[in-house]
Each structure stands twice: as structure tokens, then as C-alpha cells.
Design an enzyme around this catalytic site. Structure first.
Site: not given
Lengths: 223, 271
Positions: B54-56
Site C-alpha cells: 500500500g503506497t502512493t
């Protein structure tokens, strides 16, 4: 023909929780002393804390056989370092060594969830938190192990230190005094013991400051 | 073949006679488990270490250079294991890498890349290009293809040919481009980034666009959050422009105005 899967695992989880809190001129590292396997308690008196260097202490939960092997590897590497450089390893240096040691076993990991605490070269408390394969970051406080999901929200609430990523940078270490931090750790373990079956018996608390190293124990519920 | 430059040689555990006077003769290698079912073992190991996906992260080239931005949340399943992960890794003073996928994998191999870049500088008396650096990383990751590494990174830098941006992943892919976003929040970031992008932006406009894109991604993606960091890479190297808590950014972009009724009551209470 379907593949045969192994019915023996090289890993086991011996449970337990570890916590570390960094202060302006001290660091508190604590871990419970219960070692379990499944629903059985193997011993109530097992130390999960290892004094790696003069100003650097590691607490590890997970599979204690891997933890012991890891402690031995780090201790041997530290000895080599001392022979080669004629000084003790600093805590940030040991932090990177631990990260690399964990990553070298990326395809057969040490099942060890570590928290490293100590004093940096300026005498300020520092805490490094790791995952099982070596990713690490310097933080103001951290917990690992079976009780970490219970402990971390409480520490966030009491100690919420500003993120080190904020710009302009703000100090990560807690403004608490040493006595307050030790008291907080005792409270945290008492609470975690209530709700986590793998945490209990005793908590071993190690305090590192300019005066050296100090160790104390506190009884926890044995059920 | 596997890249083993990052490893030290481990002396053999079985001592060959009394010849253990510090002689390291074994070739460097990653230890592998003695398992009949390596695939299954690797799968279980991956489950155990469960890398943070999970990341941006995003990066884009514009007139003045390269803008790189990322969130700072690390999630293990549903638990947020850290809200202050450094996802923008400083490879050297003029090159940045972003982290998505396995945190340890990204940290370790970016550090290794930094070492290789430095060795290149010492051997060739000039800085390595972004093309070269990204190729080094891509080749390493390709050699470990199928072994469970999880890396989705962008290499951004400024070299003799100007600004450079490459996307490199653990499947062995390497793409040159002007705009990339990687991670679970990337669809949201692309929406904001693509609609606001102009090549001729100033550094302030570009950094605001990057910050907004990360903010909107953290708003809608549960696996992204924490602090939105924005870095700029220019001809003199990289510089961190801002680090803002996205919770605070929310109220910065959506200020709370007291409703009319409340205002009347405040006035009625009066001084």
C-alpha cells in the site's frame, strides 16, 4: 502428480512483546520474559534483550532460536569491528549492520522482530525499528511482537512524536523524563499482559543513559 | 546470474582443518533453504514477511527538472505498521529512488545502487547517467526474477542530458517516461496529476500539483497516508521542498467555515 508440501516448518513463534522509547538523553528498552510455544509456556524467565555494544541494546521477539543466532552473529561482527577500529560501534552503525544482516537472509529469513535502542553520537536517545527482512527506520518509540498491536496505539496516544518526514524538521524524541518513560513502559506491559496471552510473567527494563546501563524487573500477571 | 556484489563472502561453516585464520575462500552467495519445495517455501516466506504494497508515489519531468513525491504509510495487511516511512530514498546527491512494494527490498537494493553509482564515479571519473543507474538496478532485479522480491521504483535524477526518469520493477521491467505513479493509490494520483500537468510549470506550481496528487490519493486509498513528502531534482541536485501531514493538508484544502447559525449564536453571546 501434485507437489508434496513440507509437513515440517523450520520456524516457530515463541511470542512476547518488546518496546523501546527514546528520550533526550536516555533510552528505555523493555521486553517481557515469557517464552511460549502454541498454548504452552516454556519458561517464565527468558531474556529477549541483548546488549550489543556499549550504547546499543536490542530487544527481539519472534522465533527465539533465530533471535539467538542473530545476536551471536551481531556480537561476533561487533568484536571484529572493535579489533579493526579500536572503538565501539555507534548505535546508528549497529542499526545498519542489523539491517544488512537481516537482508542477507532475505530468502530464508530470521523470524525475528527487532527493536534497537541506544544513544547516538550526540548522546541523544535513538530507537530503530525493523521488520523481519531488514527494512528499518529511526523513530522516537516503537514496539514489536505479539502485543505490538495493543501497545503501539497507546504509545501513539501518549507520545505522538512528530514525523521525522515533516519539513521544517521537528525533533522525534519524547519530552518525557526518564522516570516518566519507565513508568509508561510498566503501564504499557501491564495493559498488554491483560489482553495478550503471549505477554506476561515479568518485564525486563533496560535504561541506557550517560551514566551507563541500568536493568530492572517488574512482575506481571502469570496467567 | 544472480548479482552477488552486495554480499560478503561467508566462510564455510564446516572448518577445513585448522585453516581458519581469517581466510575467506567461499564465493559470495545468498543462503538458500534445503527444501524440496522451494516455490512453496518462498511463497510462505513472502506471506510471513508480507511486504507493504500500500503506497502512493509519483514523479514527473517538467521544464525545470523532476518532481518526486510520496506518502509515508506502511501497512501489513490491515495494520498500519508505520506512518513515517521514508519512501523517497536518496541514492546520491543528484539521484532519488522511490519505494513501493517490499520496504526491505527497496531499501537494500537502492543502497546497493548508490554504492554501484559511486564505484562507477571512481572508476570512470564522471557521474553515472540516470539511464545507466536505472539499467544497473533493472538488471539486478531481473536476475532475481521469480524469487519473490517486490520492488516498484522510479529512478529520478539530473545528468548531462538533463532531467531523467525511469520506472523499474521487480518483474524486470524498465520504462523511460515523463510521468509515473506507482502503488495502490496511483489511480487517484494519476487523475489529479494528468489533469493538472503542464510542461511549462514553475517549481512552485509543480510542487503544489505533486502535493495535491498525493493528498487526494491518501484521501481515497486506505493503504496510503501519513506525510506527503515532495522533492525537486534540479541541475544542482535534489532538494526536499516540503513534508506535510495529510490530515492537516485536508483542512488546508477544505477549510472549515462555521455555519451561519453558529455565527449568529456567537454574536448573540457577544463580548
Amino acid at each position: 502428480m501434485t507437489k508434496q508440501h513440507a509437513n515440517w516448518s523450520p520456524y516457530d513463534n515463541n511470542g512476547g512483546s518488546c518496546v523501546a522509547i527514546a528520550g533526550s538523553d536516555y533510552c528505555v528498552i523493555a521486553a517481557d520474559t515469557r517464552m511460549s510455544t502454541g498454548y504452552n509456556i516454556l519458561t517464565r524467565d527468558y531474556s529477549k534483550i541483548s546488549h550489543l555494544a556499549e550504547k546499543c541494546v536490542m530487544a527481539s521477539s519472534g522465533f527465539q532460536a533465530d533471535v539467538k543466532a542473530l545476536q551471536k552473529v551481531l556480537s561476533a561482527r561487533h568484536l571484529t569491528y572493535q579489533h579493526q577500529h579500536n572503538k565501539q560501534m555507534s548505535c546508528p552503525a549497529m542499526a545498519q549492520l542489523l539491517s544488512n544482516t537481516l537482508y542477507y537472509k532475505r530468502f530464508f529469513p530470521y523470524y525475528s522482530f527487532n527493536v534497537l535502542g541506544g544513544l547516538d553520537s550526540e548522546g541523544k536517545g535513538c530507537v530503530f525499528t525493523y521488520d523481519a527482512v531488514g527494512s528499518y527506520e529511526r523513530v522516537g518509540y516503537s514496539s514489536q511482537g505479539s502485543g505490538s498491536t495493543l501497545i503501539m496505539p497507546f504509545l501513539d496516544n501518549q507520545l505522538k512524536s512528530p514525523s521525522p518526514l515533516l519539513l521544517p524538521a521537528q525533533d522525534a524524541v519524547t519530552p518525557l523524563s526518564e522516570a516518566e518513560a519507565v513508568d509508561l513502559v510498566k503501564t504499557v506491559f501491564a495493559s498488554a499482559t491483560e489482553r495478550d496471552i503471549y505477554t506476561g510473567d515479568k518485564v525486563e527494563i533496560v535504561i541506557l543513559n550517560a551514566g551507563g546501563i541500568h536493568r530492572e524487573f517488574m512482575d506481571l500477571r502469570k496467567d | 546470474m544472480l548479482d552477488t556484489t552486495a554480499l560478503e563472502s561467508f566462510p564455510s561453516l564446516i572448518s577445513h582443518g585448522i585453516n581458519v585464520a581469517g581466510e575467506i575462500s567461499a564465493p559470495p552467495s545468498f543462503q538458500l533453504p534445503n527444501s524440496n519445495d522451494f516455490d512453496g517455501f518462498v511463497k510462505e516466506t513472502i506471506q510471513m514477511v508480507k511486504p507493504a504494497k500500500g503506497t502512493t508515489t509519483l514523479a514527473f519531468i517538467f521544464k525545470e527538472g523532476v518532481m518526486v513525491a510520496a506518502d509515508s504509510r506502511a501497512s501489513m495487511g490491515g495494520y498500519i505498521s508505520s506512518h513515517s516511512v521514508k519512501k523517497i530514498i536518496e541514492i546520491n546527491p543528484y539521484m532519488l529512488g522511490t519505494m513501493a512494494g517490499g520496504a526491505a527490498d527497496c531499501q537494500f537494493w537502492h543502497r546497493n545502487l548508490g554504492i554501484k553509482c559511486r564505484l562507477h564515479e571512481l572508476a570512470n571519473k564522471r557521474r553515472i547517467s540516470v539511464t545507466g543507474a536505472s539499467k544497473l538496478l533493472a538488471n539486478i532485479l531481473y536476475s532475481y526474477r521469480g524469487m519473490g522480491l517486490s520492488v516498484g521504483t522510479m529512478i529520478a535524477g539530473w545528468d548531462e542530458t538533463g532531467p531523467g526518469l525511469y520506472y523499474v520493477d521487480s518483474e524486470g521491467g524498465r520504462l523511460k517516461g515523463n510521468r509515473f505513479s506507482v502503488g495502490s493509490g496511483s489511480p487517484y494520483a494519476y487523475g489529479v496529476l494528468d489533469s493538472g500537468y503542464k510542461y511549462d510549470m514553475s517549481v512552485e506550481e509543480a510542487s503544489e500539483l505533486a502535493r495535491r496528487a498525493i493528498y487526494h490519493a491518501t484521501f481515497r486509498d486506505g493503504a496510503s497516508g501519513g506525510v506527503a513528502s515532495v522533492y525537486y531534482v534540479g541541475p544542482t541536485g535534489w532538494k526536499k521542498l516540503s513534508g506535510d501531514d495529510v490530515g492537516e493538508l485536508h483542512y488546508h484544502y477544505n477549510p472549515v467555515t462555521p455555519s451561519t447559525v453558529e455565527q449568529e449564536m456567537v454574536e448573540a453571546a457577544g463580548p
